[in-house]
Write a protein that holds these residues in place. Sequence first.
Motif, PDB file in Angstrom:
ATOM      1  N   ARG A 192     -12.329   2.831   4.752  1.00  0.00           N
ATOM      2  CA  ARG A 192     -13.413   3.742   5.461  1.00  0.00           C
ATOM      3  C   ARG A 192     -14.594   3.499   4.435  1.00  0.00           C
ATOM      4  O   ARG A 192     -14.629   3.640   3.046  1.00  0.00           O
ATOM      5  N   ASP A 193     -15.884   3.292   4.776  1.00  0.00           N
ATOM      6  CA  ASP A 193     -16.983   3.102   4.130  1.00  0.00           C
ATOM      7  C   ASP A 193     -16.750   1.896   2.780  1.00  0.00           C
ATOM      8  O   ASP A 193     -17.349   2.143   1.760  1.00  0.00           O
ATOM      9  N   GLY A 194     -16.065   1.127   3.127  1.00  0.00           N
ATOM     10  CA  GLY A 194     -15.740   0.019   2.024  1.00  0.00           C
ATOM     11  C   GLY A 194     -14.761   0.400   1.013  1.00  0.00           C
ATOM     12  O   GLY A 194     -14.644  -0.316   0.057  1.00  0.00           O
ATOM     13  N   PHE A 195     -13.974   1.650   1.311  1.00  0.00           N
ATOM     14  CA  PHE A 195     -12.793   2.018   0.294  1.00  0.00           C
ATOM     15  C   PHE A 195     -11.749   2.177   1.110  1.00  0.00           C
ATOM     16  O   PHE A 195     -11.472   2.367   2.295  1.00  0.00           O
ATOM     17  N   VAL A 196     -10.465   2.248   0.171  1.00  0.00           N
ATOM     18  CA  VAL A 196      -9.205   2.900   0.604  1.00  0.00           C
ATOM     19  C   VAL A 196      -8.836   4.021  -0.330  1.00  0.00           C
ATOM     20  O   VAL A 196      -8.881   3.792  -1.484  1.00  0.00           O
ATOM     21  N   ALA A 197      -8.083   4.998   0.426  1.00  0.00           N
ATOM     22  CA  ALA A 197      -7.729   6.179  -0.462  1.00  0.00           C
ATOM     23  C   ALA A 197      -6.598   5.498  -1.224  1.00  0.00           C
ATOM     24  O   ALA A 197      -5.693   5.010  -0.709  1.00  0.00           O
ATOM     25  N   ALA A 198      -6.001   6.259  -2.476  1.00  0.00           N
ATOM     26  CA  ALA A 198      -4.971   6.053  -3.167  1.00  0.00           C
ATOM     27  C   ALA A 198      -3.735   6.529  -2.039  1.00  0.00           C
ATOM     28  O   ALA A 198      -3.745   7.593  -1.806  1.00  0.00           O
ATOM     29  N   PRO A 199      -2.770   5.607  -2.003  1.00  0.00           N
ATOM     30  CA  PRO A 199      -1.566   6.061  -1.386  1.00  0.00           C
ATOM     31  C   PRO A 199      -0.815   7.073  -1.920  1.00  0.00           C
ATOM     32  O   PRO A 199      -0.779   7.052  -3.235  1.00  0.00           O
ATOM     33  N   SER A 200      -0.135   8.080  -1.267  1.00  0.00           N
ATOM     34  CA  SER A 200       0.404   9.144  -1.847  1.00  0.00           C
ATOM     35  C   SER A 200       1.954   9.080  -1.959  1.00  0.00           C
ATOM     36  O   SER A 200       2.561   9.665  -2.435  1.00  0.00           O
ATOM     37  N   GLY A 201       2.525   8.039  -0.851  1.00  0.00           N
ATOM     38  CA  GLY A 201       3.970   7.813  -0.875  1.00  0.00           C
ATOM     39  C   GLY A 201       4.374   7.350  -2.137  1.00  0.00           C
ATOM     40  O   GLY A 201       3.820   6.647  -3.034  1.00  0.00           O
ATOM     41  N   PRO A 202       5.744   7.513  -2.475  1.00  0.00           N
ATOM     42  CA  PRO A 202       6.514   6.989  -3.590  1.00  0.00           C
ATOM     43  C   PRO A 202       6.742   5.493  -3.300  1.00  0.00           C
ATOM     44  O   PRO A 202       6.380   4.651  -2.448  1.00  0.00           O
ATOM     45  N   GLY A 203       6.838   5.023  -4.651  1.00  0.00           N
ATOM     46  CA  GLY A 203       6.951   3.487  -5.009  1.00  0.00           C
ATOM     47  C   GLY A 203       5.547   2.682  -4.475  1.00  0.00           C
ATOM     48  O   GLY A 203       4.578   3.316  -5.260  1.00  0.00           O
ATOM     49  N   LEU A 204       5.613   2.043  -3.706  1.00  0.00           N
ATOM     50  CA  LEU A 204       4.430   1.057  -3.420  1.00  0.00           C
ATOM     51  C   LEU A 204       3.573   1.943  -2.545  1.00  0.00           C
ATOM     52  O   LEU A 204       2.437   1.487  -2.244  1.00  0.00           O
ATOM     53  N   GLY A 205       4.174   2.805  -1.928  1.00  0.00           N
ATOM     54  CA  GLY A 205       3.117   3.823  -0.899  1.00  0.00           C
ATOM     55  C   GLY A 205       3.324   3.224   0.620  1.00  0.00           C
ATOM     56  O   GLY A 205       2.403   3.854   1.411  1.00  0.00           O
ATOM     57  N   ILE A 206       4.100   2.500   0.798  1.00  0.00           N
ATOM     58  CA  ILE A 206       4.115   1.971   2.121  1.00  0.00           C
ATOM     59  C   ILE A 206       5.552   2.095   2.822  1.00  0.00           C
ATOM     60  O   ILE A 206       6.534   2.050   1.782  1.00  0.00           O
ATOM     61  N   GLU A 207       5.535   2.109   4.022  1.00  0.00           N
ATOM     62  CA  GLU A 207       6.906   2.073   4.855  1.00  0.00           C
ATOM     63  C   GLU A 207       6.986   0.693   5.476  1.00  0.00           C
ATOM     64  O   GLU A 207       6.156   0.511   6.432  1.00  0.00           O
ATOM     65  N   VAL A 208       7.752  -0.275   5.209  1.00  0.00           N
ATOM     66  CA  VAL A 208       8.010  -1.323   6.011  1.00  0.00           C
ATOM     67  C   VAL A 208       8.588  -1.212   7.325  1.00  0.00           C
ATOM     68  O   VAL A 208       9.671  -0.458   7.179  1.00  0.00           O
ATOM     69  N   ASP A 209       8.172  -1.864   8.126  1.00  0.00           N
ATOM     70  CA  ASP A 209       8.774  -1.547   9.473  1.00  0.00           C
ATOM     71  C   ASP A 209       9.716  -2.717   9.525  1.00  0.00           C
ATOM     72  O   ASP A 209       9.415  -4.167   9.959  1.00  0.00           O
TER      73      ASP A 209
END
Length: 380
Positions: free
Chosen positions: A334-351
Amino acid sequence: MKISGFELFLVAPRWLFLRVDTDEGVSGWGEPVVEGRAETVAACVRTLMEGLAGADPRRVEEHWQVMAKGGFYRGGPVLSSALSGIDQALWDIKGKALGVPVYELLGGPVRERARVYTWISGSSPEELAEDARAKAGAGFTAVKFLACEGPLPALPSAAEVRAVAARVQAVRQAVESDIGVDLHGRFSTAAARRVLPLLEEYLPLFAEEPLLPEFSRDLGLVVRSTSVPIATGERLYSRWDFRDVLPTGIALAQPDVSHAGGISEVRRIAALAEAHDVALAPHCPLGPIALAASLQVAFATPNFLIQEQSLGIGYNTGADLLDYLLDPAVFAFRDGFVAAPSGPGLGIEVDERAVRQAARRGHTWRNPILRHPDGSLAEW
């Protein structure tokens, strides 16, 4: 907690994913790959993982030291990339086990959002300008593109020099966005010194990789020839590779978290760069795991400037950045930025279902081989 196993997944468009499992049910993900040599890196990962069987994954630094230095022969893109993906997965496990993002383990966030840039493409200045306007309309405030459509000789002709300048001019006239100009190692020292001063009036944010890494000692000559900030580092694989480059006067260090020793080493490279008044702009034309790992460094690094990401990049045919995530919103730009991920570890959930399905097809991506008009090999 002990490492109980691992799996590798060769997935489109040109990526390799790694999942490391533990006896406590916590798994971590990494992205160990050399683009065009994914199978070779996979073999190296298997060798390195032999030494981690039954080990405590939370001893990340200990494992990094053994993997990087335990063999008589060290370094290089294959070993460093294999190590990088494993390092990412170990940090992911540690963050998940503690219930915090990795950046909290690196000292905590120093910013709430990270600036990102996107790629534009086109075979002509007009096509580049059109894509730049589209990306600006999508909210991106910085773009990057190739300086030339094809290969260049050691000493470009007047027409070839003007063509490079025309591409940059077209993008600058189309948008007020910041511009990154990727020279892709196609320029000789002499060519870079000739071309870069012609780009100064267009005020690019940076010119990336003007020289091949084997000519890094000559970067000082390029830096002194122009006011355009010089960026480099995607083909440098350790702090020792950067040690001799940082004093040349470059503006941006661009280590790749999937090539330069993972989160552990990129963090150290960033600190070394800060001591030379050099900002960090991690290289990442790769997949979601590599981007997630890069952002963990970005949010904990004071001298971070901007992050590359691959959404919509020309390489991404058959799959794109968000296709292997359960929640793509973690990479909402958004507006050229990405917010800090709040999830644990790398902050993503791999499908994992999507990953396994894609791995059944695999890929055999190889970088193109370019030729000069006389038939000789050209730099891609």
